[in-house]
Design an enzyme around this catalytic site. Sequence first.
Site, PDB file in Angstrom:
ATOM      1  N   ASP A 254       0.844  -1.197   0.000  1.00 47.57           N
ATOM      2  CA  ASP A 254       0.000   0.000   0.000  1.00 47.57           C
ATOM      3  C   ASP A 254       0.882   1.251   0.000  1.00 47.57           C
ATOM      4  O   ASP A 254       1.950   1.264  -0.615  1.00 47.57           O
ATOM      5  CB  ASP A 254      -0.931  -0.044   1.225  1.00 47.57           C
ATOM      6  CG  ASP A 254      -2.279   0.614   0.963  1.00 47.57           C
ATOM      7  OD1 ASP A 254      -2.319   1.854   0.958  1.00 47.57           O
ATOM      8  OD2 ASP A 254      -3.271  -0.101   0.756  1.00 47.57           O
ATOM      9  N   HIS A 281      -3.554   5.616   4.037  1.00 46.31           N
ATOM     10  CA  HIS A 281      -4.371   4.484   3.587  1.00 46.31           C
ATOM     11  C   HIS A 281      -3.781   3.153   4.051  1.00 46.31           C
ATOM     12  O   HIS A 281      -4.504   2.274   4.545  1.00 46.31           O
ATOM     13  CB  HIS A 281      -4.454   4.534   2.052  1.00 46.31           C
ATOM     14  CG  HIS A 281      -5.427   3.578   1.451  1.00 46.31           C
ATOM     15  ND1 HIS A 281      -5.059   2.339   0.994  1.00 46.31           N
ATOM     16  CD2 HIS A 281      -6.752   3.686   1.207  1.00 46.31           C
ATOM     17  CE1 HIS A 281      -6.110   1.721   0.487  1.00 46.31           C
ATOM     18  NE2 HIS A 281      -7.160   2.514   0.605  1.00 46.31           N
ATOM     19  N   SER A 443     -11.185  -1.324  -0.135  1.00 41.57           N
ATOM     20  CA  SER A 443      -9.859  -1.363   0.500  1.00 41.57           C
ATOM     21  C   SER A 443      -9.950  -1.781   1.954  1.00 41.57           C
ATOM     22  O   SER A 443      -9.013  -2.373   2.495  1.00 41.57           O
ATOM     23  CB  SER A 443      -9.219   0.031   0.470  1.00 41.57           C
ATOM     24  OG  SER A 443      -8.740   0.334  -0.788  1.00 41.57           O
TER      25      SER A 443
END
Lengths: 513, 71
Positions: A254, A281, A443
């Site tokens: 990520d 994130h 996600s």
Amino acid sequence: MALILTITAIALIALGAARDFEKNQLLILAGLVLGAISLPMHFVAQSTPILAITSVAVSAGIGFILGAAILAARKQPASSFVGIAVLCFFAAFVFRAPMFLTNRFGSETEAETATVGSILVELGPDDSIDEIADLLAEFDATAERAFPTVSLESDEDLGQTYLLTGIRRDLLRRLLDLLRERLDDVDFAEANEEVGLMPPALTYEALSPTPGEYAANDPMIDRQWAVPAVGIDKAHRLLADATPIRKAVVAILDTGVDAVHEDIAGVYLSGSPAGRDAHGHGTHCAGIAGAATNNGKGIASLNWDGRFVNIASYQALGETGFGSIETISQAIIDATLDGADVISMSFGEFTPLTPRTVSQAAEFALERDVILVAAAGNSNQDAALHMPSNLPGVISVAAVDQQGRKATFSNSNASLTRPIAAPGVNILSLEQGSRYGLKSGTSMATPLVAGLLGVMRSLKPDVTAEEAWNILHDTGTSGADAARIGRTIQADEALLRVVSRPIPLEFAFDGTH
Amino acid sequence: MKGTVVYQNIEGGFWGIRGDDNVEYLPVNGLPREVRHDGMRITFEAEPASGMSLMMWGKPVNVRRVEEIRN
């Protein structure tokens, strides 16, 4: 607007009726004009005359109550206004006031749901959805295959059936008529009316234990709706008495991970190459996959006491959230060579041609018994062309909401080989700097599945990627949208399939049971 | 091309463009602050871009020019 104008009109008349007010005639005139303007507006705003009359009556009733208050404040007789208000409310009650109030003051979500509809359209065997793209654009409708698990070869009717959504209800009939006129492209079209006795009464929120009843002591667990929804709390009770055969590694590919976050630092794999996160994130995903649990801090994951999973991180994406074929392929290869058990990939792209390098990197990992998990994507489309979740052998994860339905943004993954679903709306997890926050997306659903697979690997290290997906599928629950997004994971049931337990005495004699 | 600026409250939130051609566009180079208003009508020029993203939404593009449509 009509309601406000009517109330204002009557309030102005009341002001004018107060004898000590100098410009009373002008106010009364203004009130009458406003009233005359607002009256037809009720009929435009409401779908039936009965609802319009009800709307007028309620507005007038409120206006007369307000007027009575004004008169009383000026020490004028107000009983006539009160009497008229009572009559108005009585009339509104007679004219279906409960229905009016529900429509008018109901939640925004209910209102939105009530104003859009959907259509099922079956195209001819040789036709493409692109042939009606002009109509879809004109009506702001979006299309996706209604039954993505049915191929055109196996059923040329269902295989060519599309679900058109987001259509304004008042335009639904018009679009249906236009579709039915397209005889060259459309075999059949019908409104997608909901059929059922009642909406489902049980939602995931209703499953929440009362505060203090959770097994874990993480202080924010009460805000994690997914914990009771997919059996995480029950899994905690199971894991509290279980011993992993070895600690598994879940690799987060990520934007990096804030390795010093208070709720991840204890389980972060030392020497992992992406221990900083300029975006946030990756840190959020890492917390969902394996935040230290029952540690009296932050949130809970499935990583009970931090004994089952270590988190590693690899820089697949830059700080803007984008990654190249090279960075992503390299991250897959590096994580594999470092011994990852599970690779969690919360990124993707629609592409008709899968990049050869990414495909080869995935094969490289799968050949070494790494379990690959990827997000199905957020475009509310069929994920058939969404890479890397569409690669052979990759577990593709769609998102469900608190009601157990497909999240509105989530792609449908049922056309892929290994579809599964997990909570992905309003998910609480980690933010940089030992903070916490909510995010939504496929996600967020992906690392929850990856974390569960990591714990499974820790309890049964030889479980293969195929066996692991079969367990998730077999133990998952079939929600209302399972035909589009696969089954939703049930963590406790999945872990029961891999946890080693002593054989009860009554089954331990001679196998005759 | 014409389109509408949209704010997507997923993946932490980001700005996109819903084109009048009914295609959703994801600006890989972002949108200028002046046009970051949900529902703003714009004209824009963009070139196709490639790359996977955490947004997983829309067609990636490099926006070369963007301007508000004023009535």
